[in-house]
Each structure stands twice: as C-alpha cells, then as structure tokens.
Design a protein around this motif. Structure first.
Motif, PDB file in Angstrom:
ATOM      1  N   ARG A 171       0.992  -1.296   0.083  1.00  0.00           N
ATOM      2  CA  ARG A 171       0.016  -0.022  -0.056  1.00  0.00           C
ATOM      3  C   ARG A 171       0.769   1.210   0.123  1.00  0.00           C
ATOM      4  O   ARG A 171       0.647   2.176  -0.745  1.00  0.00           O
ATOM      5  CB  ARG A 171      -0.729  -0.067   1.173  1.00  0.00           C
ATOM      6  N   HIS A 172       1.923   1.189   0.790  1.00  0.00           N
ATOM      7  CA  HIS A 172       2.730   2.714   1.128  1.00  0.00           C
ATOM      8  C   HIS A 172       3.271   2.577  -0.567  1.00  0.00           C
ATOM      9  O   HIS A 172       3.502   3.712  -1.067  1.00  0.00           O
ATOM     10  CB  HIS A 172       3.750   2.239   1.993  1.00  0.00           C
ATOM     11  N   GLN A 173       3.819   1.810  -0.970  1.00  0.00           N
ATOM     12  CA  GLN A 173       4.479   1.844  -2.127  1.00  0.00           C
ATOM     13  C   GLN A 173       3.528   2.295  -3.557  1.00  0.00           C
ATOM     14  O   GLN A 173       3.822   3.275  -4.093  1.00  0.00           O
ATOM     15  CB  GLN A 173       5.269   0.645  -2.765  1.00  0.00           C
ATOM     16  N   GLY A 174       2.378   1.874  -3.429  1.00  0.00           N
ATOM     17  CA  GLY A 174       1.456   2.555  -4.353  1.00  0.00           C
ATOM     18  C   GLY A 174       1.071   3.719  -4.012  1.00  0.00           C
ATOM     19  O   GLY A 174       0.919   4.697  -5.096  1.00  0.00           O
ATOM     20  N   GLU A 175       0.853   4.395  -2.549  1.00  0.00           N
ATOM     21  CA  GLU A 175       0.810   5.526  -2.556  1.00  0.00           C
ATOM     22  C   GLU A 175       1.741   6.569  -2.778  1.00  0.00           C
ATOM     23  O   GLU A 175       1.701   7.380  -3.414  1.00  0.00           O
ATOM     24  CB  GLU A 175       0.810   5.711  -0.827  1.00  0.00           C
ATOM     25  N   LEU A 176       3.145   6.204  -2.694  1.00  0.00           N
ATOM     26  CA  LEU A 176       4.260   6.977  -3.177  1.00  0.00           C
ATOM     27  C   LEU A 176       4.364   7.080  -4.552  1.00  0.00           C
ATOM     28  O   LEU A 176       4.803   8.110  -5.141  1.00  0.00           O
ATOM     29  CB  LEU A 176       5.512   6.119  -2.492  1.00  0.00           C
ATOM     30  N   ILE A 177       4.083   6.040  -5.468  1.00  0.00           N
ATOM     31  CA  ILE A 177       4.124   6.090  -6.897  1.00  0.00           C
ATOM     32  C   ILE A 177       2.921   6.911  -7.475  1.00  0.00           C
ATOM     33  O   ILE A 177       3.014   7.768  -8.285  1.00  0.00           O
ATOM     34  CB  ILE A 177       3.887   4.495  -7.407  1.00  0.00           C
ATOM     35  N   ALA A 178       1.887   6.871  -6.882  1.00  0.00           N
ATOM     36  CA  ALA A 178       0.562   7.760  -6.997  1.00  0.00           C
ATOM     37  C   ALA A 178       1.082   9.275  -6.872  1.00  0.00           C
ATOM     38  O   ALA A 178       0.632  10.117  -7.671  1.00  0.00           O
ATOM     39  CB  ALA A 178      -0.683   7.414  -6.432  1.00  0.00           C
ATOM     40  N   LYS A 179       1.686   9.475  -5.639  1.00  0.00           N
ATOM     41  CA  LYS A 179       2.177  10.777  -5.373  1.00  0.00           C
ATOM     42  C   LYS A 179       3.101  11.350  -6.116  1.00  0.00           C
ATOM     43  O   LYS A 179       3.096  12.653  -6.581  1.00  0.00           O
ATOM     44  CB  LYS A 179       2.523  10.884  -3.785  1.00  0.00           C
ATOM     45  N   THR A 180       4.112  10.529  -6.604  1.00  0.00           N
ATOM     46  CA  THR A 180       4.933  10.934  -7.623  1.00  0.00           C
ATOM     47  C   THR A 180       4.515  11.185  -9.060  1.00  0.00           C
ATOM     48  O   THR A 180       5.004  12.301  -9.495  1.00  0.00           O
ATOM     49  CB  THR A 180       6.006   9.983  -7.508  1.00  0.00           C
ATOM     50  N   ALA A 181       3.514  10.506  -9.399  1.00  0.00           N
ATOM     51  CA  ALA A 181       2.774  10.905 -10.735  1.00  0.00           C
ATOM     52  C   ALA A 181       2.115  11.677 -10.704  1.00  0.00           C
ATOM     53  O   ALA A 181       2.257  12.663 -11.572  1.00  0.00           O
ATOM     54  CB  ALA A 181       2.079   9.488 -11.085  1.00  0.00           C
ATOM     55  N   ALA A 182       1.553  12.266  -9.592  1.00  0.00           N
ATOM     56  CA  ALA A 182       0.863  13.384  -9.516  1.00  0.00           C
ATOM     57  C   ALA A 182       1.406  14.689  -9.479  1.00  0.00           C
ATOM     58  O   ALA A 182       1.341  15.681 -10.231  1.00  0.00           O
ATOM     59  CB  ALA A 182      -0.063  13.552  -8.099  1.00  0.00           C
ATOM     60  N   LYS A 183       2.861  14.625  -9.103  1.00  0.00           N
ATOM     61  CA  LYS A 183       3.741  15.773  -8.979  1.00  0.00           C
ATOM     62  C   LYS A 183       4.180  15.904 -10.444  1.00  0.00           C
ATOM     63  O   LYS A 183       4.426  16.968 -10.931  1.00  0.00           O
ATOM     64  CB  LYS A 183       5.022  15.522  -7.959  1.00  0.00           C
ATOM     65  N   LEU A 184       4.582  14.694 -11.167  1.00  0.00           N
ATOM     66  CA  LEU A 184       5.014  14.897 -12.547  1.00  0.00           C
ATOM     67  C   LEU A 184       3.896  15.102 -13.454  1.00  0.00           C
ATOM     68  O   LEU A 184       4.199  15.969 -14.628  1.00  0.00           O
ATOM     69  CB  LEU A 184       5.564  13.615 -13.083  1.00  0.00           C
ATOM     70  N   PHE A 185       2.710  14.676 -13.197  1.00  0.00           N
ATOM     71  CA  PHE A 185       1.717  14.991 -14.402  1.00  0.00           C
ATOM     72  C   PHE A 185       0.507  15.679 -13.763  1.00  0.00           C
ATOM     73  O   PHE A 185      -0.487  15.961 -14.602  1.00  0.00           O
ATOM     74  CB  PHE A 185       1.292  13.588 -14.733  1.00  0.00           C
ATOM     75  N   GLY A 186       0.679  16.140 -12.588  1.00  0.00           N
ATOM     76  CA  GLY A 186      -0.745  16.495 -11.910  1.00  0.00           C
ATOM     77  C   GLY A 186      -1.213  17.765 -12.768  1.00  0.00           C
ATOM     78  O   GLY A 186      -2.586  18.105 -12.517  1.00  0.00           O
TER      79      GLY A 186
END
Length: 199
Positions: free
Chosen positions: A184-199
């Motif tokens: 779950r934590h890794q999924g959260e981190l990847i989602a947050k990273t994608a939001a920063k890059l593609f937000g």
C-alpha cells in the motif's frame, strides 16, 4: 488525478493479493487505478495440474494500452531469481513502445514474492526494474518510510527496491498485514510521484 496501472502475473494468488494492496494505496493517494494481469503462457492442463489460481478477476492487459497510464507498477513472483517467463513474454512484445519512447518519463515500480526469505526477491525486483529503466521510466521503490520492513519479530517481506512477500516453500503463507502495508505504501508513493510529474 494520475492514472496508474497495476500490472501483474500471479500463479497462486500471492501477487494478486499484493496487487490489490498496491492499488488500495494508490487510490488512497487520489489516483485512478486499473488492475490488469499479463496473459498466461502455459497450457490450461499444465495450469490445472499445478493448481494455479485461475479464477482471478483482473482482466488481461495488452501492450498497446501501456502508454495510456502515467504510472505502471509491475508485480510477479520470482522464478529462480528473476521474473517469470509470462511477464518476460509480455515485455518482449513491447519493442514497438520502446522504439517510439512511448513510456519515457512515466513512473514505474516493482513488487514480488518468493518461497523463502533469501529466495531471490531482490534480484527479481531488479529484473523487473531493469526492463522499466530500458523503457525510460522513473523508478520508485519502497523506502524505509515503511518501517515494517525492518521488523525482526516475524518473517516479513520488503526491500528498498519494492514491496515483497514470502510465500513459503509450499505456498501456504499468504501476504501478512506488514507485507500488504508495504505494498500500500509503495502504491501511495508512486501515485504521489505521478501526481507531481503529471498533476
């Protein structure tokens, strides 16, 4: 809202359970998440005789849809310290995407399982990550912000390179709550990273 694909292969359900946890973490971080699996390559008779879990709900992915996602996190069990042939065959069909640079800059990550604590989890993660790097993806692992991977009071999975679980030699151990928390934590981190890059 970033669009994330959890792409997996699971013979016995361990990675399927981890994929669900990865998706749960990514959704909690605000991502739109699809869970899909790569095609099985062994004949049905072989899958049946080896008691593969054949009732998995996730639809089959195609290579052509990968560019539709901002992030792709890939999970598969270890096979002798590397990714299984089913996942390798799927990536082998993605040469056209590689040639076009269709996945450049997208976020990627990996998760896996093995029978034993020292059964190839980390080398399998690297075998997956190596493919993602060749496609030009930005890799997010599982940092020690997931403190559960440092526990020594029970058998736990987890590595800085991605979420893992230990299945046991007979496959009887399903992912523990600590292992699922790492996913779950890794999924959260990847989602947050994608939001920063593609937000």
């Amino acid at each position: 809202m970033p669009k994330l694909l959890v792409l997996y292969y699971s013979s016995y359900g361990h990675i399927e359970a981890m994929a669900e946890a990865v998706a749960e973490g990514a959704r909690a971080a605000g991502a739109h998440v699809d869970i899909k699996r790569v095609p099985e390559t062994v004949p049905d008779t072989v899958a049946s005789s080896n008691h593969f879990k054949q009732d998995q709900a996730a639809p089959i992915a195609t290579v052509d849809e990968l560019p539709d996602y901002d992030a792709i996190i890939v999970g598969a069990p270890t096979r002798f310290g590397r990714m299984p042939g089913q996942l390798a065959a799927f990536f082998d069909g993605a040469g056209g995407l590689w040639a076009k640079g269709a996945l450049h800059g997208k976020v990627g990550g990996a998760f896996t399982s093995s029978a034993t604590q020292h059964g190839g989890n980390e080398t399998t993660l690297f075998s997956i990550i190596t493919n993602l790097l060749h496609f030009g993806m930005v890799i997010v692992g599982l940092p020690y912000s997931h403190q559960g991977q440092m526990r020594i009071d029970e058998v736990v999975g987890g590595a800085p390179y991605g979420a893992t679980t230990i299945a046991g030699g007979d496959g009887s151990r399903m992912p523990s709550e600590t292992d699922l928390a790492g996913a779950r934590h890794q999924g959260e981190l990847i989602a947050k990273t994608a939001a920063k890059l593609f937000g």
